[in-house]
Design a protein around this motif. Structure first.
Motif, short mmCIF file in Angstrom:
data_model
loop_
_atom_site.label_atom_id
_atom_site.label_comp_id
_atom_site.label_asym_id
_atom_site.label_seq_id
_atom_site.Cartn_x
_atom_site.Cartn_y
_atom_site.Cartn_z
N VAL A 363 1.39 11.55 14.71
CA VAL A 363 2.36 11.06 13.72
C VAL A 363 1.72 9.90 12.97
O VAL A 363 1.36 8.89 13.60
CB VAL A 363 3.66 10.61 14.40
N PRO A 364 1.54 9.98 11.65
CA PRO A 364 0.85 8.91 10.92
C PRO A 364 1.59 7.57 11.04
O PRO A 364 2.76 7.46 10.67
CB PRO A 364 0.84 9.41 9.48
N GLN A 365 0.89 6.58 11.53
CA GLN A 365 1.44 5.23 11.66
C GLN A 365 0.52 4.22 10.95
O GLN A 365 0.81 3.82 9.84
CB GLN A 365 1.60 4.88 13.14
N ALA A 366 -0.57 3.85 11.59
CA ALA A 366 -1.56 2.97 10.96
C ALA A 366 -2.90 3.68 10.93
O ALA A 366 -3.35 4.21 11.95
CB ALA A 366 -1.67 1.65 11.73
N ALA A 367 -3.54 3.70 9.77
CA ALA A 367 -4.87 4.29 9.60
C ALA A 367 -5.91 3.18 9.55
O ALA A 367 -5.74 2.20 8.84
CB ALA A 367 -4.93 5.13 8.33
N ILE A 368 -6.98 3.35 10.32
CA ILE A 368 -8.08 2.37 10.35
C ILE A 368 -9.33 3.04 9.80
O ILE A 368 -9.74 4.09 10.29
CB ILE A 368 -8.33 1.87 11.78
N LEU A 369 -9.93 2.43 8.79
CA LEU A 369 -11.15 2.98 8.18
C LEU A 369 -12.37 2.65 9.02
O LEU A 369 -12.64 1.49 9.32
CB LEU A 369 -11.33 2.42 6.77
N LYS A 417 -6.18 10.85 3.27
CA LYS A 417 -4.93 10.89 4.04
C LYS A 417 -4.16 9.59 4.06
O LYS A 417 -3.05 9.54 4.61
CB LYS A 417 -5.25 11.30 5.49
N MET A 418 -4.69 8.51 3.49
CA MET A 418 -4.04 7.21 3.67
C MET A 418 -2.62 7.20 3.11
O MET A 418 -1.75 6.45 3.60
CB MET A 418 -4.87 6.10 3.03
N GLY A 419 -2.33 8.04 2.13
CA GLY A 419 -0.98 8.10 1.58
C GLY A 419 0.06 8.53 2.58
O GLY A 419 1.27 8.29 2.38
N ASP A 420 -0.36 9.17 3.69
CA ASP A 420 0.57 9.59 4.74
C ASP A 420 0.92 8.45 5.69
O ASP A 420 1.85 8.59 6.50
CB ASP A 420 -0.03 10.74 5.55
N TYR A 421 0.17 7.34 5.62
CA TYR A 421 0.31 6.26 6.59
C TYR A 421 1.03 5.07 5.98
O TYR A 421 0.66 4.60 4.90
CB TYR A 421 -1.07 5.81 7.09
N PRO A 422 2.04 4.52 6.66
CA PRO A 422 2.70 3.31 6.15
C PRO A 422 1.78 2.10 6.06
O PRO A 422 1.94 1.25 5.19
CB PRO A 422 3.82 3.06 7.17
N VAL A 423 0.81 2.04 6.98
CA VAL A 423 -0.13 0.91 7.03
C VAL A 423 -1.55 1.45 7.07
O VAL A 423 -1.84 2.41 7.78
CB VAL A 423 0.13 0.03 8.28
N GLU A 445 0.80 0.08 -4.54
CA GLU A 445 1.86 0.20 -5.55
C GLU A 445 2.95 1.17 -5.10
O GLU A 445 4.13 0.97 -5.36
CB GLU A 445 1.26 0.67 -6.88
N ASN A 446 2.54 2.21 -4.41
CA ASN A 446 3.48 3.26 -3.99
C ASN A 446 4.17 2.96 -2.67
O ASN A 446 4.87 3.82 -2.14
CB ASN A 446 2.76 4.60 -3.92
N GLY A 447 3.94 1.79 -2.10
CA GLY A 447 4.68 1.39 -0.92
C GLY A 447 3.86 1.16 0.33
O GLY A 447 4.41 0.77 1.37
N GLY A 448 2.56 1.40 0.29
CA GLY A 448 1.73 1.20 1.46
C GLY A 448 1.43 -0.27 1.70
O GLY A 448 1.43 -1.09 0.78
N VAL A 449 1.16 -0.62 2.97
CA VAL A 449 0.72 -1.96 3.33
C VAL A 449 -0.77 -1.88 3.67
O VAL A 449 -1.16 -1.17 4.60
CB VAL A 449 1.53 -2.53 4.50
N LEU A 450 -1.59 -2.59 2.91
CA LEU A 450 -3.04 -2.56 3.07
C LEU A 450 -3.49 -3.87 3.71
O LEU A 450 -3.18 -4.95 3.21
CB LEU A 450 -3.71 -2.38 1.71
N VAL A 451 -4.23 -3.77 4.81
CA VAL A 451 -4.74 -4.93 5.53
C VAL A 451 -6.26 -4.95 5.39
O VAL A 451 -6.93 -3.98 5.75
CB VAL A 451 -4.34 -4.89 7.02
N LEU A 452 -6.79 -6.06 4.88
CA LEU A 452 -8.22 -6.19 4.61
C LEU A 452 -8.80 -7.32 5.47
O LEU A 452 -8.24 -8.41 5.54
CB LEU A 452 -8.47 -6.52 3.14
N SER A 453 -9.92 -7.05 6.13
CA SER A 453 -10.63 -8.07 6.90
C SER A 453 -12.10 -8.06 6.48
O SER A 453 -12.59 -7.09 5.93
CB SER A 453 -10.50 -7.77 8.40
N GLY A 454 -12.79 -9.18 6.76
CA GLY A 454 -14.19 -9.28 6.38
C GLY A 454 -14.37 -9.60 4.91
O GLY A 454 -15.40 -9.26 4.32
#
Length: 687
Positions: A363-369, A417-423, A445-454
């Protein structure tokens, strides 16, 4: 590319290898089919893997092709294969590929020519033969693949009827080769017969040179896999650790499934990262636990693990939908240890009790690149982890220890696939190409929460975050940093509750451009006392920022936050991420478990039901690095699960043990209270 094989239906397996050598004297001595059948009856594995050729290259069967061990008393492989046929289960060969000492001893020209200077982090022995080539590791352009590997594999298929090959000593034993064939082939591909060949990361063309050798390795695997599949299509091929965390490229070689044997010590953390990545590779997968461990000093003085420890490791794998197998080391005769099988029988029973709830779709929850560029730039060539995976490891740990679920995706899968994930989390922002910035902006813009580190290593996200370098506008050279290097005063971050935490590593100094839309969540200051370091006139900069963009939000850590968390696990850092996600509104869309950082979840859908796999990563081990042995897993009490789902469920229960729970559903939220969790249970939500 994925095709169904016998491996698609397996659940629990056993692996045995002895790495036969030139000094063995009793291979096969006293080994009988009856002995194997008696011991396997205790475990009832779905498949077995046994030794045929280890890293020394001497075979444990009387091969007509290569070099059999002089210590073969009776043919153990014939006995093992007969036992497998009697049980009606597949048998897979443990076969060392790139690493083959005996083949190079007989054919010195097979050896790899190593770099002029040993590569940073390289662990290979670097024993050199009479031709100046490596005595252990083969060159992928040599005739070794055709003259030894393929011929031996066909011999094993035709003479013994084996069902597959688990090829060891492959990607993780590979390094760049400087032989005339490799150098000449590379220059021909580049169209320049005088092209200088780089030997370190400081040399021009280094990254392209490494990419060439990774392609060579994949061609090597593809060659023997294609030949074996053509010879007998239902024989499976797996190259150990290929397309795992250490190899995040797209799956192109026609292997049948992905596998790896995770570390024998501190095993749960290693298995967890691999499981979250392998389960998203679009092919079958398994993970192998070592059945034994040690004190952490060298490769020896082994002690068999406890049943709770192995059940805990199994939980990590099964919760994500993979097959699980245990590696045990038999006697040099290839006889297996009866009391080990007694213990593994209990582990197998634990696993099979949960089989009905195994598998399904994540179930898509958080995606980590897991960015190939960011990883390869910090890893050990060609495929060894080094520090390259630390940002991803830290991101996963921070998410799981906050009670959320996460998948790890490679570059192409993440952006598709990131569009399927809330975070979505990008642990190493320098790995993002500029052409992907726009799509990430659209995601937010479409509602996702993007977390950036580094963000100390790149400024390509500054416009999205509403920040700029202190030295000038966005796009100008990054020049200003604070870095903790044991000098005083040290750099700290002020957290919400008034305490401070050391800002590890290098942090970029920025100022807010959008002073209204961008907020500072944790400021950076010099010293440890904010009453002194944050008074008027003292330098203070944003350390963590967030900004509302359209329907979503973006969170930025101006330093190596995720990498730091991989080796610190400080609660202040963990709570900071949790606070940032709550501020951005991400927690409203995510499933969550509360019960302490040791309780982790994996969320699956199967047959229309929602399955929340809950497993306990805790340990009763004393608080000392001198005691890595897991004796027991302490039960955790008072667990709460919160699930934002669209409709009231028909039934909610805990499987397989049906421990007491209570639940309510109100305003689209399912709240479940669980009395306790020992090692691994599944919360079943029938919808």
């Amino acid at each position: 590319m994925y095709k169904k094989t016998w491996h698609s239906d397996v659940f629990f397996g056993l692996h045995f290898d002895i790495h036969a050598s030139e000094i063995d004297t009793e291979i096969g001595k006293g080994l009988t089919v009856e002995h194997l059948l008696e011991e396997f009856s205790k475990v009832r594995p779905d498949y077995i893997q046994c030794d045929c050729k280890g890293h020394r290259g001497y075979t444990s069967w009387p091969t007509k092709v290569g070099t059999p061990s002089p210590g073969i008393v009776a043919d153990p492989l014939k006995i093992w294969c007969e036992a497998a046929r009697t049980l009606g289960i597949p048998i897979v060969m443990h076969y060392s590929g790139v690493w083959d000492y005996a083949a190079i001893l007989s054919h010195p020209e097979y050896g790899r020519v190593n770099a002029p200077e040993q590569l940073d982090g390289s662990w290979t022995p670097r024993e050199i033969n009479s031709l100046g080539r490596d005595s252990n590791m083969t060159c992928p352009l040599s005739r070794y693949t055709q003259e030894i590997m393929i011929k031996q594999m066909i011999e094993l298929i035709d003479d013994y009827g084996v069902n597959g090959f688990w090829v060891d000593g492959e990607c993780w034993a590979s390094e760049p080769c400087y032989c005339d064939d490799c150098v000449g082939d590379y220059r021909r591909r580049k169209g320049d017969n005088n092209l200088p060949i780089p030997s370190s990361r400081e040399d021009e063309g280094w990254w392209d040179w490494l990419s060439y050798h990774r392609d060579n390795f994949e061609r090597h695997v593809k060659e023997y896999t294609d030949v074996i599949h053509a010879h007998k299509p239902d024989v499976t091929i797996c190259s150990n650790w290929m397309y795992s965390m250490r190899h995040p490229d797209d799956v192109v070689a026609p292997i049948d499934y992905i596998s790896g044997d995770f570390t024998w010590i501190w095993s749960v953390s290693d298995a967890e990262v691999e499981a979250r990545f392998m389960s998203n590779r679009g092919t079958g997968w398994e993970l192998m636990a070592w059945g034994f461990t040690n004190h952490g000093k060298g490769m020896g003085e082994w002690v068999f693990k406890t049943v709770p420890a192995l059940c805990q490791e199994a939980a990590v794998v099964l919760a994500c939908g993979g097959a699980f197998l245990v590696y045990d080391s038999p006697e040099r005769s290839c006889r297996i240890i009866p009391w080990h099988m007694d213990a593994l029988g209990r582990v197998a029973d634990f696993c099979r009790a949960r089989k009905d709830w195994h598998g399904g779709e994540s179930v898509p929850q958080a995606a980590i690149l897991h960015s190939a560029k960011a990883y390869y730039e910090k890893s050990i060539p060609l495929y060894n982890l080094g520090d390259g995976a630390q940002p991803v490891e830290g991101a996963l740990a921070a998410i799981l220890e906050n009670g959320y679920d996460a998948d790890i995706l490679n570059d192409n899968d993440f952006y598709a696939k990131m569009g399927d994930y809330p975070v979505s989390l990008i642990p190493a922002a320098s790995g993002v190409p500029k052409q992907k910035i726009a799509s990430l902006g659209d995601y937010v813009e479409n509602g996702g929460v993007l977390v950036l580190s580094g963000l100390d290593e790149t400024d390509v996200f500054d416009e999205l975050l509403g920040i700029k370098n202190t030295g000038g506008g966005a796009g100008e050279e990054i020049a200003d940093y604070w870095q903790n290097d044991n000098k005083r005063p040290q750099v700290h971050m002020l957290l919400e509750d008034g305490i401070c935490i050391l800002a590890h590593g290098q942090w970029r100094l920025v100022e807010l451009v959008d002073a209204v839309g961008t907020r500072t969540l944790a400021p950076l200051f010099l010293g440890r006392d904010p009453a002194v370091g944050m008074v008027t006139g003292q330098p203070v900069y944003p350390g963590v920022v967030w900004r509302q963009v359209g329907k979503g939000a973006v969170i930025g850590f101006l330093g190596p936050f995720m990498k730091t968390y991989s080796y610190t696990r400080y609660p202040g850092f963990r709570n900071l991420l949790q606070s940032a996600l709550q501020t951005a509104g991400a927690d409203k869309a995510l499933y969550r478990v509360e019960g302490g950082k040791q309780v982790h979840i994996s969320c699956m859908e199967k047959g229309g039901d929602l399955l929340i796999h809950l497993y306990n990563t805790g340990s009763a081990t004393p608080n000392t690095p001198k005691s890595a042995y897991i004796e027991d897993v302490p039960r955790i009490y008072g667990i709460k699960v919160t699930l934002p789902i669209g409709a009231k469920p028909k039934k909610v229960y805990l499987a397989p043990d049906s421990d007491p729970i209570s639940w309510t559903y109100r305003d689209g939220i399912l709240n479940v209270s669980i009395e306790s969790l020992h090692i691994y249970e599944i919360l079943v939500v029938e919808q």
